[in-house]
Write a protein that holds these residues in place. Structure first.
Motif, PDB file in Angstrom:
ATOM      1  N   LEU A  24       0.616  -1.132   0.018  1.00  0.00           N
ATOM      2  CA  LEU A  24       0.056  -0.090   0.060  1.00  0.00           C
ATOM      3  C   LEU A  24       0.809   1.178   0.062  1.00  0.00           C
ATOM      4  O   LEU A  24       0.738   2.200  -0.704  1.00  0.00           O
ATOM      5  CB  LEU A  24      -0.851  -0.110   1.416  1.00  0.00           C
ATOM      6  CG  LEU A  24      -1.930   1.400   1.296  1.00  0.00           C
ATOM      7  CD1 LEU A  24      -2.975   1.066   0.047  1.00  0.00           C
ATOM      8  CD2 LEU A  24      -2.702   1.042   2.983  1.00  0.00           C
ATOM      9  N   LEU A  25       1.947   1.358   0.767  1.00  0.00           N
ATOM     10  CA  LEU A  25       2.886   2.299   0.930  1.00  0.00           C
ATOM     11  C   LEU A  25       3.434   2.760  -0.528  1.00  0.00           C
ATOM     12  O   LEU A  25       3.476   3.802  -0.914  1.00  0.00           O
ATOM     13  CB  LEU A  25       4.037   2.227   2.055  1.00  0.00           C
ATOM     14  CG  LEU A  25       4.887   3.426   2.159  1.00  0.00           C
ATOM     15  CD1 LEU A  25       4.177   4.800   2.497  1.00  0.00           C
ATOM     16  CD2 LEU A  25       6.048   2.844   3.216  1.00  0.00           C
ATOM     17  N   PHE A  26       3.797   1.634  -1.174  1.00  0.00           N
ATOM     18  CA  PHE A  26       4.635   1.527  -2.320  1.00  0.00           C
ATOM     19  C   PHE A  26       3.441   2.259  -3.521  1.00  0.00           C
ATOM     20  O   PHE A  26       3.993   3.010  -4.373  1.00  0.00           O
ATOM     21  CB  PHE A  26       5.183   0.336  -2.772  1.00  0.00           C
ATOM     22  CG  PHE A  26       5.900   0.072  -4.145  1.00  0.00           C
ATOM     23  CD1 PHE A  26       7.075   0.667  -4.009  1.00  0.00           C
ATOM     24  CD2 PHE A  26       5.473  -0.423  -5.222  1.00  0.00           C
ATOM     25  CE1 PHE A  26       7.931   0.649  -5.227  1.00  0.00           C
ATOM     26  CE2 PHE A  26       6.037  -0.377  -6.222  1.00  0.00           C
ATOM     27  CZ  PHE A  26       7.277   0.017  -6.601  1.00  0.00           C
ATOM     28  N   ILE A  27       2.482   1.675  -3.571  1.00  0.00           N
ATOM     29  CA  ILE A  27       1.452   2.198  -4.449  1.00  0.00           C
ATOM     30  C   ILE A  27       1.415   3.719  -4.100  1.00  0.00           C
ATOM     31  O   ILE A  27       1.033   4.506  -5.107  1.00  0.00           O
ATOM     32  CB  ILE A  27       0.315   1.423  -4.440  1.00  0.00           C
ATOM     33  CG1 ILE A  27       0.552  -0.048  -4.866  1.00  0.00           C
ATOM     34  CG2 ILE A  27      -1.157   2.244  -5.201  1.00  0.00           C
ATOM     35  CD1 ILE A  27      -0.736  -0.860  -4.893  1.00  0.00           C
ATOM     36  N   TRP A  28       1.133   4.023  -3.018  1.00  0.00           N
ATOM     37  CA  TRP A  28       0.844   5.421  -2.562  1.00  0.00           C
ATOM     38  C   TRP A  28       2.049   6.327  -3.111  1.00  0.00           C
ATOM     39  O   TRP A  28       1.743   7.435  -3.525  1.00  0.00           O
ATOM     40  CB  TRP A  28       0.739   5.694  -1.037  1.00  0.00           C
ATOM     41  CG  TRP A  28       0.607   6.924  -0.489  1.00  0.00           C
ATOM     42  CD1 TRP A  28       1.465   7.635  -0.381  1.00  0.00           C
ATOM     43  CD2 TRP A  28      -0.735   7.341   0.100  1.00  0.00           C
ATOM     44  NE1 TRP A  28       0.815   9.038   0.415  1.00  0.00           N
ATOM     45  CE2 TRP A  28      -0.310   8.792   0.404  1.00  0.00           C
ATOM     46  CE3 TRP A  28      -2.043   6.991  -0.149  1.00  0.00           C
ATOM     47  CZ2 TRP A  28      -1.632   9.645   0.856  1.00  0.00           C
ATOM     48  CZ3 TRP A  28      -3.184   7.551   0.515  1.00  0.00           C
ATOM     49  CH2 TRP A  28      -3.024   9.026   0.988  1.00  0.00           C
ATOM     50  N   LEU A  29       3.311   5.853  -2.963  1.00  0.00           N
ATOM     51  CA  LEU A  29       4.386   6.905  -3.547  1.00  0.00           C
ATOM     52  C   LEU A  29       4.469   6.805  -5.004  1.00  0.00           C
ATOM     53  O   LEU A  29       4.527   7.747  -5.501  1.00  0.00           O
ATOM     54  CB  LEU A  29       5.536   6.219  -2.676  1.00  0.00           C
ATOM     55  CG  LEU A  29       5.613   6.275  -1.334  1.00  0.00           C
ATOM     56  CD1 LEU A  29       7.044   5.906  -0.819  1.00  0.00           C
ATOM     57  CD2 LEU A  29       5.857   7.936  -0.918  1.00  0.00           C
ATOM     58  N   ILE A  30       3.971   5.555  -5.533  1.00  0.00           N
ATOM     59  CA  ILE A  30       3.926   5.783  -6.988  1.00  0.00           C
ATOM     60  C   ILE A  30       3.105   6.469  -7.464  1.00  0.00           C
ATOM     61  O   ILE A  30       3.090   7.346  -8.415  1.00  0.00           O
ATOM     62  CB  ILE A  30       3.672   4.213  -7.597  1.00  0.00           C
ATOM     63  CG1 ILE A  30       4.761   3.189  -7.352  1.00  0.00           C
ATOM     64  CG2 ILE A  30       3.229   4.270  -9.107  1.00  0.00           C
ATOM     65  CD1 ILE A  30       5.971   3.595  -8.030  1.00  0.00           C
ATOM     66  N   ILE A  31       1.649   6.664  -6.971  1.00  0.00           N
ATOM     67  CA  ILE A  31       0.424   7.530  -7.486  1.00  0.00           C
ATOM     68  C   ILE A  31       1.030   9.052  -7.231  1.00  0.00           C
ATOM     69  O   ILE A  31       1.091  10.112  -8.013  1.00  0.00           O
ATOM     70  CB  ILE A  31      -0.608   7.584  -6.721  1.00  0.00           C
ATOM     71  CG1 ILE A  31      -1.155   5.998  -6.983  1.00  0.00           C
ATOM     72  CG2 ILE A  31      -1.593   8.390  -6.969  1.00  0.00           C
ATOM     73  CD1 ILE A  31      -2.334   5.595  -6.266  1.00  0.00           C
ATOM     74  N   GLY A  32       1.913   9.359  -6.104  1.00  0.00           N
ATOM     75  CA  GLY A  32       2.465  10.735  -6.128  1.00  0.00           C
ATOM     76  C   GLY A  32       3.512  11.026  -6.786  1.00  0.00           C
ATOM     77  O   GLY A  32       3.679  11.978  -7.261  1.00  0.00           O
ATOM     78  N   GLY A  33       4.371  10.031  -7.294  1.00  0.00           N
ATOM     79  CA  GLY A  33       5.430  10.348  -8.327  1.00  0.00           C
ATOM     80  C   GLY A  33       4.732  10.639  -9.784  1.00  0.00           C
ATOM     81  O   GLY A  33       5.360  11.483 -10.424  1.00  0.00           O
ATOM     82  N   VAL A  34       3.536   9.916 -10.058  1.00  0.00           N
ATOM     83  CA  VAL A  34       2.941  10.347 -11.245  1.00  0.00           C
ATOM     84  C   VAL A  34       2.278  11.553 -11.388  1.00  0.00           C
ATOM     85  O   VAL A  34       2.510  12.406 -12.282  1.00  0.00           O
ATOM     86  CB  VAL A  34       1.846   9.060 -11.414  1.00  0.00           C
ATOM     87  CG1 VAL A  34       0.694   9.528 -12.519  1.00  0.00           C
ATOM     88  CG2 VAL A  34       2.472   7.651 -11.849  1.00  0.00           C
ATOM     89  N   ALA A  35       1.763  12.074 -10.051  1.00  0.00           N
ATOM     90  CA  ALA A  35       1.298  13.440  -9.963  1.00  0.00           C
ATOM     91  C   ALA A  35       2.452  14.565 -10.024  1.00  0.00           C
ATOM     92  O   ALA A  35       1.948  15.459 -10.807  1.00  0.00           O
ATOM     93  CB  ALA A  35       0.680  13.724  -8.519  1.00  0.00           C
ATOM     94  N   ALA A  36       3.436  14.026  -9.486  1.00  0.00           N
ATOM     95  CA  ALA A  36       4.510  15.095  -9.890  1.00  0.00           C
ATOM     96  C   ALA A  36       4.888  15.167 -11.061  1.00  0.00           C
ATOM     97  O   ALA A  36       5.457  16.316 -11.509  1.00  0.00           O
ATOM     98  CB  ALA A  36       5.819  14.627  -8.594  1.00  0.00           C
ATOM     99  N   GLY A  37       5.013  14.139 -11.940  1.00  0.00           N
ATOM    100  CA  GLY A  37       5.321  13.935 -13.274  1.00  0.00           C
ATOM    101  C   GLY A  37       4.460  14.632 -13.913  1.00  0.00           C
ATOM    102  O   GLY A  37       4.931  15.354 -15.243  1.00  0.00           O
TER     103      GLY A  37
END
Length: 85
Positions: A24-37
Motif C-alpha cells: 500500500l505504501l509503495f502504491i501510494w508513493l507511485i501515485i504521488g510520483g505520477v502526480a509530480a510528473g
C-alpha cells in the motif's frame, strides 16, 4: 509438529500483514510520483531546496493530489551555525 513449524507459521503470518502495508505504501508513493510528473516537476533539476521540497511533499501526498491537495514549499531557509574563524 516440530519446534520450528510454529515459528514459521508465526513469522509467516506477521510478514503477510507487513507485506500488505508495504504494498500500500509503495502504491501510494507511485501515485504521488505520477502526480509530480504530470505537474512537470521532473522536467528540470531542482534549483533550490523549495523546489526539492515541493517535489517531496507532492510525492508524499500521493493520491491526495487528485483530491485537490496541491502541496508547495515556499521557503526553506535554514539557519545553520557557521564555523568559528
Amino acid at each position: 509438529m516440530g519446534p520450528y513449524a510454529e515459528d514459521r507459521w508465526r513469522y509467516g503470518r506477521r510478514s503477510a500483514t507487513g507485506g500488505g502495508f508495504t504494498l500500500l505504501l509503495f502504491i501510494w508513493l507511485i501515485i504521488g510520483g505520477v502526480a509530480a510528473g504530470q505537474r512537470h516537476y521532473f522536467d528540470s533539476a531542482p534549483t533550490n531546496c523549495a523546489s526539492t521540497g515541493t517535489i517531496a511533499v507532492t510525492i508524499l501526498a500521493g493520491p491526495l493530489n487528485y483530491m485537490g491537495v496541491n502541496p508547495k514549499v515556499e521557503d526553506c531557509h535554514v539557519n545553520i551555525p557557521q564555523p568559528s574563524q
